[in-house]
Design a protein around this motif. Structure first.
Motif, PDB file in Angstrom:
ATOM      1  N   ALA A 150       0.872  -0.759   0.065  1.00  0.00           N
ATOM      2  CA  ALA A 150      -0.050   0.439   0.306  1.00  0.00           C
ATOM      3  C   ALA A 150       1.019   1.404  -0.333  1.00  0.00           C
ATOM      4  N   GLY A 151       1.891   1.158   0.872  1.00  0.00           N
ATOM      5  CA  GLY A 151       2.698   2.562   0.799  1.00  0.00           C
ATOM      6  C   GLY A 151       3.359   2.616  -0.623  1.00  0.00           C
ATOM      7  N   VAL A 152       3.788   1.771  -0.910  1.00  0.00           N
ATOM      8  CA  VAL A 152       4.606   1.779  -2.273  1.00  0.00           C
ATOM      9  C   VAL A 152       2.830   2.475  -3.368  1.00  0.00           C
ATOM     10  N   VAL A 153       2.287   1.474  -3.284  1.00  0.00           N
ATOM     11  CA  VAL A 153       1.168   1.993  -4.778  1.00  0.00           C
ATOM     12  C   VAL A 153       0.839   3.354  -4.260  1.00  0.00           C
ATOM     13  N   GLY A 154       0.469   3.898  -2.666  1.00  0.00           N
ATOM     14  CA  GLY A 154       0.724   4.953  -2.893  1.00  0.00           C
ATOM     15  C   GLY A 154       2.036   6.298  -2.751  1.00  0.00           C
ATOM     16  N   GLY A 155       3.079   6.354  -2.382  1.00  0.00           N
ATOM     17  CA  GLY A 155       4.018   7.161  -3.001  1.00  0.00           C
ATOM     18  C   GLY A 155       3.673   6.474  -4.376  1.00  0.00           C
ATOM     19  N   ALA A 156       4.102   5.617  -5.777  1.00  0.00           N
ATOM     20  CA  ALA A 156       3.890   5.663  -6.974  1.00  0.00           C
ATOM     21  C   ALA A 156       2.462   6.863  -7.481  1.00  0.00           C
ATOM     22  N   VAL A 157       1.331   6.613  -7.012  1.00  0.00           N
ATOM     23  CA  VAL A 157       0.403   7.610  -7.111  1.00  0.00           C
ATOM     24  C   VAL A 157       0.988   8.955  -7.221  1.00  0.00           C
ATOM     25  N   ALA A 158       0.941   9.352  -5.744  1.00  0.00           N
ATOM     26  CA  ALA A 158       1.513  10.611  -5.585  1.00  0.00           C
ATOM     27  C   ALA A 158       3.411  11.405  -6.026  1.00  0.00           C
ATOM     28  N   ALA A 159       3.417  10.213  -6.835  1.00  0.00           N
ATOM     29  CA  ALA A 159       4.825  10.872  -7.574  1.00  0.00           C
ATOM     30  C   ALA A 159       4.415  11.326  -8.500  1.00  0.00           C
ATOM     31  N   ARG A 160       3.649  10.267  -9.632  1.00  0.00           N
ATOM     32  CA  ARG A 160       2.658  10.356 -10.369  1.00  0.00           C
ATOM     33  C   ARG A 160       1.829  12.466 -10.812  1.00  0.00           C
ATOM     34  N   GLU A 161       0.921  12.196  -9.740  1.00  0.00           N
ATOM     35  CA  GLU A 161       1.073  13.311  -9.348  1.00  0.00           C
ATOM     36  C   GLU A 161       1.373  14.925  -8.816  1.00  0.00           C
ATOM     37  N   VAL A 162       2.135  15.001  -8.436  1.00  0.00           N
ATOM     38  CA  VAL A 162       3.348  15.693  -8.785  1.00  0.00           C
ATOM     39  C   VAL A 162       3.884  15.837  -9.795  1.00  0.00           C
ATOM     40  N   LEU A 163       4.191  15.222 -10.159  1.00  0.00           N
ATOM     41  CA  LEU A 163       5.046  15.575 -11.545  1.00  0.00           C
ATOM     42  C   LEU A 163       4.167  15.534 -12.290  1.00  0.00           C
ATOM     43  N   THR A 164       2.575  15.267 -12.321  1.00  0.00           N
ATOM     44  CA  THR A 164       1.893  15.905 -13.813  1.00  0.00           C
ATOM     45  C   THR A 164       1.008  16.793 -13.698  1.00  0.00           C
ATOM     46  N   ILE A 165       1.539  18.192 -12.406  1.00  0.00           N
ATOM     47  CA  ILE A 165       0.717  18.877 -11.723  1.00  0.00           C
ATOM     48  C   ILE A 165       0.834  20.213 -13.008  1.00  0.00           C
TER      49      ILE A 165
END
Length: 136
Positions: free
Chosen positions: A48-63
C-alpha cells in the motif's frame, strides 16, 4: 477440618494450574500464527505504501499550474474563487454587525488561511485527545 482451614487449602490447590502435556506445542503454534499474521500485515502495508507513493509521485510530476479556460480545473478554480469571495464578504458583513468592521481579512491569502485552519484543527484534536486520555 474447620472452615478457616478449608478455604486456604482450596486456594492452594487451585493457585497453580497443572502443566498440560502439549503446552510447548501450543506455545509454538500460537507464536507461528502471530509471526505469519505480522508478515502478511507488513507485506500489505508495504504494498500500500509503494502504490500510494507511486500515485503521489505521479500527481506531483504531472501538475500544471496554468489550466486553460475551457478545462474543468479552470472552471472549478473560478468557482472556488467566487465562493471564497462570497464567504469573505459574508464574514466581513458579520464582523461589521458585531462592530469589528476594521478587522481586515483580505490581507491573508488562501494558503495562509489554510494553514491557520489546519493549526486550529490540530489544536482542537490535541485537546480532545488529551481529555479522552484523562478520562480513561
Amino acid at each position: 477440618m474447620s472452615a478457616d482451614e478449608f478455604d486456604p487449602a482450596i486456594e492452594r490447590l487451585f493457585a497453580r494450574t497443572p502443566p498440560m502435556p502439549d503446552a510447548a506445542l501450543f506455545t509454538a503454534d500460537v507464536e507461528s500464527r502471530l509471526q505469519r499474521g505480522s508478515r502478511i500485515r507488513y507485506a500489505v502495508l508495504g504494498a500500500a505504501g509503494v502504490v500510494g507513493g507511486a500515485v503521489a509521485a505521479r500527481e506531483v510530476l504531472t501538475i500544471r499550474f496554468t489550466p486553460e479556460s475551457g478545462e474543468p480545473a479552470a472552471v472549478v478554480g473560478h468557482g472556488l474563487q467566487a465562493a471564497s469571495l462570497n464567504a469573505q464578504t459574508a464574514l466581513q458583513g458579520g464582523l461589521d454587525q458585531l462592530g469589528m468592521g476594521s478587522l481586515d481579512l483580505g490581507s491573508m491569502g488562501g494558503m495562509q488561511m489554510f494553514w491557520v485552519a489546519a493549526a486550529a484543527l490540530i489544536a482542537v484534536a490535541s485537546i480532545g485527545l488529551m481529555r479522552l486520555s484523562q478520562e480513561v
